[in-house]
Design a protein around this motif. Structure first.
Motif, PDB file in Angstrom:
ATOM      1  N   ARG A   1      19.865  -1.680   6.315  1.00 29.97           N
ATOM      2  CA  ARG A   1      20.403  -2.209   4.826  1.00 29.97           C
ATOM      3  C   ARG A   1      19.974  -3.816   4.709  1.00 29.97           C
ATOM      4  NH1 ARG A   1      26.724  -1.030   4.745  1.00 29.97           N
ATOM      5  NH2 ARG A   1      26.640  -2.566   6.290  1.00 29.97           N
ATOM      6  N   ARG A   2      19.876  -4.472   5.748  1.00 29.42           N
ATOM      7  CA  ARG A   2      19.352  -5.684   5.323  1.00 29.42           C
ATOM      8  C   ARG A   2      17.893  -5.867   5.205  1.00 29.42           C
ATOM      9  NH1 ARG A   2      22.706  -9.816   3.743  1.00 29.42           N
ATOM     10  NH2 ARG A   2      24.591  -9.834   4.938  1.00 29.42           N
ATOM     11  N   LEU A   3      17.238  -4.824   5.927  1.00 35.19           N
ATOM     12  CA  LEU A   3      15.733  -4.984   5.806  1.00 35.19           C
ATOM     13  C   LEU A   3      15.405  -4.523   4.340  1.00 35.19           C
ATOM     14  CD1 LEU A   3      14.775  -3.360   9.100  1.00 35.19           C
ATOM     15  CD2 LEU A   3      14.428  -5.628   8.364  1.00 35.19           C
ATOM     16  N   GLU A   4      16.127  -3.549   3.706  1.00 37.93           N
ATOM     17  CA  GLU A   4      15.990  -2.941   2.590  1.00 37.93           C
ATOM     18  C   GLU A   4      16.279  -4.070   1.427  1.00 37.93           C
ATOM     19  OE1 GLU A   4      14.635  -0.298   1.110  1.00 37.93           O
ATOM     20  OE2 GLU A   4      14.161   0.086   3.130  1.00 37.93           O
ATOM     21  N   GLN A   5      17.325  -5.062   1.821  1.00 31.35           N
ATOM     22  CA  GLN A   5      17.554  -6.349   0.938  1.00 31.35           C
ATOM     23  C   GLN A   5      16.456  -7.332   0.810  1.00 31.35           C
ATOM     24  OE1 GLN A   5      19.828  -9.365   2.490  1.00 31.35           O
ATOM     25  NE2 GLN A   5      21.183  -9.281   0.682  1.00 31.35           N
ATOM     26  N   MET A   6      15.758  -7.455   2.059  1.00 31.04           N
ATOM     27  CA  MET A   6      14.645  -8.376   2.273  1.00 31.04           C
ATOM     28  C   MET A   6      13.471  -7.774   1.493  1.00 31.04           C
ATOM     29  SD  MET A   6      15.308  -9.791   5.997  1.00 31.04           S
ATOM     30  CE  MET A   6      13.709 -10.711   6.157  1.00 31.04           C
ATOM     31  N   ARG A   7      13.148  -6.534   1.433  1.00 26.52           N
ATOM     32  CA  ARG A   7      12.218  -5.832   1.045  1.00 26.52           C
ATOM     33  C   ARG A   7      12.164  -6.298  -0.680  1.00 26.52           C
ATOM     34  NH1 ARG A   7      12.847  -1.617   4.967  1.00 26.52           N
ATOM     35  NH2 ARG A   7      11.130  -1.682   6.305  1.00 26.52           N
ATOM     36  N   ALA A   8      13.443  -5.759  -1.210  1.00 26.36           N
ATOM     37  CA  ALA A   8      13.543  -6.152  -2.505  1.00 26.36           C
ATOM     38  C   ALA A   8      13.468  -7.545  -2.953  1.00 26.36           C
ATOM     39  CB  ALA A   8      14.927  -5.832  -2.741  1.00 26.36           C
ATOM     40  N   GLU A   9      13.613  -8.583  -2.121  1.00 30.34           N
ATOM     41  CA  GLU A   9      13.591  -9.848  -2.528  1.00 30.34           C
ATOM     42  C   GLU A   9      11.951 -10.164  -2.433  1.00 30.34           C
ATOM     43  OE1 GLU A   9      17.645 -11.347  -0.607  1.00 30.34           O
ATOM     44  OE2 GLU A   9      15.884 -11.624   0.735  1.00 30.34           O
ATOM     45  N   GLY A  10      11.124  -9.516  -1.605  1.00 32.94           N
ATOM     46  CA  GLY A  10       9.660  -9.607  -1.875  1.00 32.94           C
ATOM     47  C   GLY A  10       9.221  -9.938  -0.427  1.00 32.94           C
ATOM     48  N   THR A  11       9.928  -9.866   0.897  1.00 30.89           N
ATOM     49  CA  THR A  11       9.471 -10.097   1.960  1.00 30.89           C
ATOM     50  C   THR A  11       8.663  -8.733   2.345  1.00 30.89           C
ATOM     51  OG1 THR A  11      11.157 -11.312   2.744  1.00 30.89           O
ATOM     52  CG2 THR A  11       9.892 -10.432   4.583  1.00 30.89           C
ATOM     53  N   LYS A  12       7.317  -9.026   3.101  1.00 31.94           N
ATOM     54  CA  LYS A  12       6.495  -7.963   3.630  1.00 31.94           C
ATOM     55  C   LYS A  12       6.588  -7.739   4.939  1.00 31.94           C
ATOM     56  CE  LYS A  12       4.859  -8.050  -0.972  1.00 31.94           C
ATOM     57  NZ  LYS A  12       5.290  -7.002  -1.759  1.00 31.94           N
ATOM     58  N   PHE A  13       6.492  -6.363   5.404  1.00 28.93           N
ATOM     59  CA  PHE A  13       6.634  -6.087   6.838  1.00 28.93           C
ATOM     60  C   PHE A  13       5.404  -5.362   7.194  1.00 28.93           C
ATOM     61  CE2 PHE A  13      10.930  -6.395   5.320  1.00 28.93           C
ATOM     62  CZ  PHE A  13      11.600  -7.644   6.452  1.00 28.93           C
ATOM     63  N   ARG A  14       4.808  -5.806   8.556  1.00 27.88           N
ATOM     64  CA  ARG A  14       3.864  -4.975   9.164  1.00 27.88           C
ATOM     65  C   ARG A  14       4.303  -4.833  10.558  1.00 27.88           C
ATOM     66  NH1 ARG A  14       2.705  -5.688   4.386  1.00 27.88           N
ATOM     67  NH2 ARG A  14       0.949  -6.719   3.342  1.00 27.88           N
ATOM     68  N   THR A  15       4.458  -3.504  10.837  1.00 22.15           N
ATOM     69  CA  THR A  15       4.924  -3.119  12.187  1.00 22.15           C
ATOM     70  C   THR A  15       3.640  -2.507  12.912  1.00 22.15           C
ATOM     71  OG1 THR A  15       5.280  -0.687  11.183  1.00 22.15           O
ATOM     72  CG2 THR A  15       6.988  -2.340  11.059  1.00 22.15           C
ATOM     73  N   SER A  16       3.931  -2.346  14.230  1.00 20.45           N
ATOM     74  CA  SER A  16       2.990  -1.818  15.228  1.00 20.45           C
ATOM     75  C   SER A  16       1.575  -2.741  14.979  1.00 20.45           C
ATOM     76  CB  SER A  16       2.573  -0.235  14.753  1.00 20.45           C
ATOM     77  OG  SER A  16       3.652   0.624  14.839  1.00 20.45           O
ATOM     78  N   THR A  17       1.978  -3.593  14.934  1.00 18.11           N
ATOM     79  CA  THR A  17       0.849  -4.982  14.866  1.00 18.11           C
ATOM     80  C   THR A  17       0.909  -6.061  15.803  1.00 18.11           C
ATOM     81  OG1 THR A  17       0.616  -4.495  12.646  1.00 18.11           O
ATOM     82  CG2 THR A  17      -0.513  -6.587  13.575  1.00 18.11           C
ATOM     83  N   VAL A  18       0.160  -5.983  16.873  1.00 21.45           N
ATOM     84  CA  VAL A  18       0.347  -7.137  18.011  1.00 21.45           C
ATOM     85  C   VAL A  18      -0.626  -8.236  17.745  1.00 21.45           C
ATOM     86  CG1 VAL A  18       0.273  -7.496  20.415  1.00 21.45           C
ATOM     87  CG2 VAL A  18       0.940  -5.353  19.842  1.00 21.45           C
ATOM     88  N   ILE A  19      -0.008  -9.432  17.458  1.00 18.42           N
ATOM     89  CA  ILE A  19      -0.661 -10.541  17.257  1.00 18.42           C
ATOM     90  C   ILE A  19      -1.365 -11.156  18.433  1.00 18.42           C
ATOM     91  CG2 ILE A  19      -0.876 -12.724  16.149  1.00 18.42           C
ATOM     92  CD1 ILE A  19      -0.382 -10.527  14.187  1.00 18.42           C
ATOM     93  N   GLY A  20      -2.659 -11.216  18.469  1.00 16.43           N
ATOM     94  CA  GLY A  20      -3.373 -11.512  19.770  1.00 16.43           C
ATOM     95  C   GLY A  20      -4.259 -10.256  20.109  1.00 16.43           C
TER      96      GLY A  20
END
Length: 495
Positions: free
Chosen positions: A199-218
């Motif tokens: 529920r919080r993640l959906e709120q954040m998406r609606a606010e404009g935050t972008k998410f990238r999963t399965s991505t290891v930085i490095g």
């Protein structure tokens, strides 16, 4: 103050748990659904409006506890929600997962049971969602600045939400296939059902935050490449480098880290697996470590129908009352506490030889022994004194087909290459070094949460996320109106 005499006339009453026999047959939260709201107004009435609310100081978020207690006692849920969300991005998380240091700092607890602050917080958060008091809050205008947040645990999510609401374009990078960090795959479903997180993640998406999963930085994206893409980077990867137990027999099969075991059980709840490959079903399980992670393993093993489950704690069994000399109010005392998992294990007698519920206190592991196939079959332990010295003649052997190590974490994992590629300076204990403004030695790169603070509580993680967001906002724009509840060197109240 809704009732000036509430703290004298109303006893403490907590959110009741479902019967043990019922709840261990499922993975739902342990509390009786709908049983909190009927009692919470009177519990909020117990707040004394004490003038100097030490609960504020005990909480790193600086939650406005007396204010929202008063509003709840008056049934003004919208205003209570506004006060609560003014200092905490995710109160439904802390209301379920935080050990409530605020309650240890409650003035009432000097001579009575504390106000049920954690329950009131959870009730407000849940009511806010039911009544629509927590809508998305997208920014009125964009700043044109970009921020990458590495890690989607409570620190990363709090930082991302604050920065997004400030008008920056934020992308959150998560190494796992789903968002949430330890809240997703470390916290069992019976402690927090994951729909609260979604529920919080959906709120954040609606606010404009972008998410990238399965991505290891490095690894999937080079750390230097990511730094070049964004105006600022926040490292909030957590402290995932687990501590080891270097004793004879550690190499035997069947001995696993807690964070190898718990994520698989959570994946069963997510529907990814039918049965965990490390399931405790039918096994004699021993958990080494007396903290919350060990208790999470305990509750999970009970639900998996282990033949027996025992938890080892190297510390002596604490007392039921605060030691005023060693841990005076308002510090957070070490007390004998009965978590839901321990209540279940005690009622079901999962470890008949244990000192209390499923725990053996003052117990230190000496070695493991196994069978001809190289699989662990027993754990040898000894009782220790206050200085952790073995007590002669106290050796014991426990049957053990599955051993789970829940010994905590030492700092961020370096295997992904992020730290080395950026050439980040580390503290002697292995955490990421930062200055008073949360900045690392690399310009534009900030560090927050357990990766820099070390293993801590969810409430400190959220406070770090809010504070680092203010620091990044100031770095990008020259000033900031975002709240910064803590500094990087602040620590809980201690003697």
């Amino acid at each position: 103050m809704g009732d000036p005499k509430g703290f004298m006339t109303t006893p403490r009453e907590e959110w009741p748990r479902r019967p043990v026999e019922e709840r261990v047959r499922d993975w739902n939260e342990v509390y009786v659904p709908g049983a909190l709201l009927p009692i919470i107004n009177k519990q909020a009435d117990r707040c004394m409006d004490c003038g100097i609310p030490f609960c504020h100081e005990a909480c790193p978020l600086g939650n406005l506890i007396p204010e929202w207690n008063d509003l709840v006692s008056r049934d003004d849920w919208r205003a209570a929600s506004d006060r609560l969300h003014a200092t905490n991005n995710f109160p439904e998380f802390t209301g379920r997962l935080c050990p409530a240091p605020c309650e240890a700092g409650c003035v009432l607890t000097i001579n009575q049971p504390a106000v049920t602050i954690k329950n009131v917080e959870c009730a407000i958060a849940d009511r806010a969602w039911e009544e629509g008091f927590a809508p998305p809050r997208p920014p009125e205008r964009l700043s044109g600045r970009t921020v990458a947040v590495i890690g989607s645990g409570p620190t990363g999510l709090a930082a991302a939400q604050q920065l997004t609401r400030a008008g920056h374009t934020v992308a959150v990078y998560e190494k796992d296939d789903r968002l949430g960090g330890l809240m997703r795959y470390g916290i069992p479903e019976f402690k927090m059902e994951k729909h609260h997180l979604e529920r919080r993640l959906e709120q954040m998406r609606a606010e404009g935050t972008k998410f990238r999963t399965s991505t290891v930085i490095g690894r999937d994206i080079g750390a230097a490449e990511l730094r070049a893409r964004y105006d600022a980077v926040v490292i909030a990867t957590g402290a995932t480098a687990w501590r080891e137990l270097p004793v004879p027999g550690r190499e035997l099969a069947g001995i696993h880290q807690a964070m190898e075991y718990l994520p698989l059980a959570n994946r069963v709840c997510e529907g990814d697996l039918e049965v965990s490959p490390l399931s405790a079903v039918g096994k004699h399980a021993v958990i080494v470590g007396g903290g919350d992670t060990g208790a999470d393993c305990l509750g999970t093993a009970v639900r998996e129908r282990a033949a027996s489950v025992t938890q080892l704690d190297i510390y002596a069994q604490p007392g039921a009352e605060r030691d005023e000399d060693a841990e005076p109010w308002p510090t957070y005392p070490k007390l004998y506490r009965l978590s839901a998992a321990h209540e279940e294990a005690g009622a079901l007698r999962t470890a008949p030889a244990a000192d209390a519920d499923a725990r053996l206190f003052a117990a230190s592991t000496l070695r493991f022994t196994g069978d001809a196939d190289g699989h662990v079959r027993s754990l040898h332990l000894v009782e220790v004194d206050a200085q952790r010295r073995p007590v002669p003649g106290t050796g014991r052997v426990l049957p053990a087909d599955l051993v789970l190590l829940a010994l905590g974490f030492s700092g961020p994992d370096r295997a992904d290459g992020l730290i080395d590629q950026l050439e980040l300076v580390l503290e002697p204990r292995g955490t990421i070094a930062r200055d008073a403004g949360f900045a690392t030695n690399v310009p534009g790169v900030f560090a927050a949460g357990d990766a820099a603070r070390g293993q801590s509580l969810i409430v400190w993680a959220i406070a770090e996320g809010r504070a680092v967001a203010a620091a990044v906002d100031r770095h990008l724009t020259g000033s900031s109106q975002l709240p910064a509840p803590i500094g990087p060197y602040d620590r809980p109240m201690r003697v």
